[in-house]
Every structure is written in C-alpha cells, then in structure tokens.
Design an enzyme around this catalytic site. Structure first.
Site, PDB file in Angstrom:
ATOM      1  N   LYS A  92       0.811  -1.227   0.000  1.00  0.00           N
ATOM      2  CA  LYS A  92       0.000   0.000   0.000  1.00  0.00           C
ATOM      3  C   LYS A  92       0.845   1.278   0.000  1.00  0.00           C
ATOM      4  O   LYS A  92       0.439   2.285  -0.564  1.00  0.00           O
ATOM      5  CB  LYS A  92      -0.954   0.013   1.196  1.00  0.00           C
ATOM      6  CG  LYS A  92      -2.087  -1.017   1.065  1.00  0.00           C
ATOM      7  CD  LYS A  92      -3.094  -0.891   2.201  1.00  0.00           C
ATOM      8  CE  LYS A  92      -4.162  -1.962   2.090  1.00  0.00           C
ATOM      9  NZ  LYS A  92      -5.216  -1.800   3.099  1.00  0.00           N
ATOM     10  N   TYR A 105     -11.163  -9.870  10.887  1.00  0.00           N
ATOM     11  CA  TYR A 105     -12.241 -10.844  10.987  1.00  0.00           C
ATOM     12  C   TYR A 105     -11.636 -12.232  11.044  1.00  0.00           C
ATOM     13  O   TYR A 105     -10.519 -12.466  10.579  1.00  0.00           O
ATOM     14  CB  TYR A 105     -13.226 -10.727   9.819  1.00  0.00           C
ATOM     15  CG  TYR A 105     -12.574 -10.797   8.464  1.00  0.00           C
ATOM     16  CD1 TYR A 105     -12.207  -9.632   7.806  1.00  0.00           C
ATOM     17  CD2 TYR A 105     -12.310 -12.025   7.857  1.00  0.00           C
ATOM     18  CE1 TYR A 105     -11.591  -9.675   6.582  1.00  0.00           C
ATOM     19  CE2 TYR A 105     -11.688 -12.079   6.624  1.00  0.00           C
ATOM     20  CZ  TYR A 105     -11.331 -10.915   5.989  1.00  0.00           C
ATOM     21  OH  TYR A 105     -10.716 -10.968   4.772  1.00  0.00           O
ATOM     22  N   PRO A 160       2.341   5.513  22.573  1.00  0.00           N
ATOM     23  CA  PRO A 160       1.519   6.732  22.515  1.00  0.00           C
ATOM     24  C   PRO A 160       2.065   7.800  21.569  1.00  0.00           C
ATOM     25  O   PRO A 160       1.298   8.561  20.989  1.00  0.00           O
ATOM     26  CB  PRO A 160       1.517   7.239  23.959  1.00  0.00           C
ATOM     27  CG  PRO A 160       1.944   6.090  24.787  1.00  0.00           C
ATOM     28  CD  PRO A 160       2.784   5.210  23.936  1.00  0.00           C
TER      29      PRO A 160
END
Ligand code: ATR
Length: 274
Positions: A68, A219, A156
């Site tokens: 990507k 999933y 973070p």
C-alpha cells in the site's frame, strides 16, 4: 468473445484474498463486462508487476499487504483520502495518469452508518492503533462530525503524531490505552493488528458506554479476543471487519465503473462461509 476490462488485486501473499469473489459478484450483479483476478507479486517487483498489468490493458488494481505504501509512491495523482492515509489500496489507470485512492475509511464509515445503522455524528469514538490501518480511517471518521475522536496506541507517541496530523479536522485526543480508563465511548474501533496474533491491547474494561458498538477491523471464524472482551464488558453491538472489506471493495468498484453494487447479499454470504 468480447474483450473484458481487466482488474485485479495485487499482494503477497494473495491466495487468501476474498476480493476476486467479491468483485466477480459485483460485476455479475451490475452486468459489467469485466474480469477480476488475483496477482501474486514478488515483494521487490511491485512496480514491474503493476506496469506489466497496465501495459496488457489492465484498468485498475486493488492493492493489499505489503504494497500500500509503494502504491502511494507509484501514483501520479492522489485523492484527498489517499493523501491523508499516506497509503493507496486502489489504483485506476487513465491514459498516462495513475490515480491512487484509499477506500478503506469510506468502507468502514459506510459499514457502521448504513449497514449497522449507527450514526457517527456527535458520538464519542475511540480508535485503537496508530499504524497504517488506523491512519487510513481517521479523516473519513472526522468528516462525519463525531463529538470527539480519541486515538489510543501501545506506543503513545505514534498516536500523538496522528493527532497532530489531523488536528485541523476535528476534536482529537491521544494517549496510551490506559490513559482513557474512566472515560467511556459510543464506538470503539480496533485498528491494531493485535487480533492477527490472537492478542488484545491493554484496554481498560470500563470504556464501553451503555449500548456502545465494538468494531474489529479484522475478521476470523471465531469472535476476536477484542470482541469477546467488549461483550463481557458491556458493548451491545459487535462487528468484525467483513462489512468493511465488502464496502471498501464496493467503493473501489464505484470509482472504476461508476456504479454502486448491492453489498448486503455478499456480506451475508461471507458471514455464513467466512
Ligand atoms: P497496520 O497496517 O495493520 O496498521 P502497522 O502499521 O504495523 O500495521 O500497525 C500495527 C498497529 O497495531 C500499531 O498501532 C501497533 O502498536 P505499536 O505502534 O505500539 O506497535 C498495534 N499492535 C500490534 N500488536 C499489538 C498488540 N499485541 N497490542 C497492542 N497493539 C498492537
């Protein structure tokens, strides 16, 4: 035999991809003269493989792991959502132009709003993760006008960088998962890759508001550990990433063909057979 417009999904590995099944179903349903295949590209030959497909008359590609970012760099033109995601999952070849788009965020938003019937506007949203998958959905979520979007990540600093990047588009906060203990959210989206390792981020148990939606972008056959945890801790609605998968495909199909296919039948089929 009529010449069919050619499309494909490119990745490595690719044999598991459900995109050929989804797009073939879309093409049948909308009577489009097109074919759609899966292409396994060597990891170091993305550009060569894409160029060969284009030269053979290919009209567009879906791009999956691990390409990507390369697709983003390879595009000559980018949509706003691909630019903000800094990643491309859909390519469209038009003359000499290579348009890079990213339909993942739109797929997520459509699944939540249209399929699950839950509005994002004015809701408190927690996005878990700050990698590529999370980055791709931040702008599409913010464009729906949530009351606030919190980005929580194991590291973070990465969540903070996303917060800074998108600060102009809405109310954003960031931190570690535990920083949000004591706060509650209407929609909690897992965009970490933890479910792939059958792991779960270090999440406070009290973040699920009454009636909240827990959404895992992954999933699998069984509910992910995140969804099981959410259910135990009060989330009322649970969803995995099958709906997003089909909706991002529909969004790519719309870009290429100008037609929006029906997604519900194929989502139901994949949920039964996934
Ligand atoms: P993707 O493209 O799937 O987003 P990525 O860019 O490598 O992949 O990002 C993976 C994300 O999942 C990151 O937010 C990562 O957290 P770190 O930034 O701290 O590495 C998160 N992640 C992966 N495994 C995790 C785990 N077991 N617990 C919590 N977060 C995890």
């Amino acid at each position: 035999m009529p010449i069919l417009d050619a499309y494909a999904v490119i990745g490595n590995p690719i044999s598991h991809s459900k995109s050929p099944l989804i797009h073939t179903a879309f093409a049948q349903q909308t009577s489009q003269a097109m074919r759609y295949e899966a292409i396994l590209s060597p990891v170091d030959e993305f550009q060569k493989t894409v160029t060969a497909f284009h030269q053979q008359g290919g009209k567009g590609l879906n791009v999956t792991v691990p390409f990507k970012l390369e697709a983003y760099a390879f595009s000559t033109h980018l949509t706003e959502r691909a630019e903000s995601a800094q990643a491309v999952n859909t390519l469209q070849f038009k003359h000499d132009e290579i348009l890079g788009d990213n339909t993942d965020g739109a797929g997520l938003v459509r699944d939540i709003e249209t399929n699950l019937g839950i509005s994002i506007a004015s809701k408190r949203i927690l996005l878990m993760g700050a990698g590529g998958a999370a980055r791709g959905v931040v702008l599409p979520i913010l464009k729906q006008g949530p009351a606030m979007l919190a980005i929580a990540n194991r590291t973070p600093k990465k969540a903070q960088l996303l917060q800074q990047q998108f600060a102009a588009y809405g109310e954003l906060v960031s931190g570690h998962f535990m920083d949000f203990s004591g706060e509650s959210f209407d929609i909690i989206i897992n965009a970490t890759s933890a479910s792939l390792q059958d792991a779960i981020p270090d999440l406070p148990a009290n973040i699920f508001a009454n009636g909240s939606l827990a959404y895992d972008m992954m999933y699998s056959h069984e509910p992910t550990r995140f969804l099981a945890f959410a259910q135990q801790n009060g989330a009322h609605n649970l969803a995995d990433g099958i709906g997003m998968l089909v909706e991002q495909a529909a969004e790519s199909f719309f870009l290429w063909r100008g037609i929006r296919p029906q997604t519900k039948p194929i989502i139901a089929q994949l949920k039964t057979h996934a």
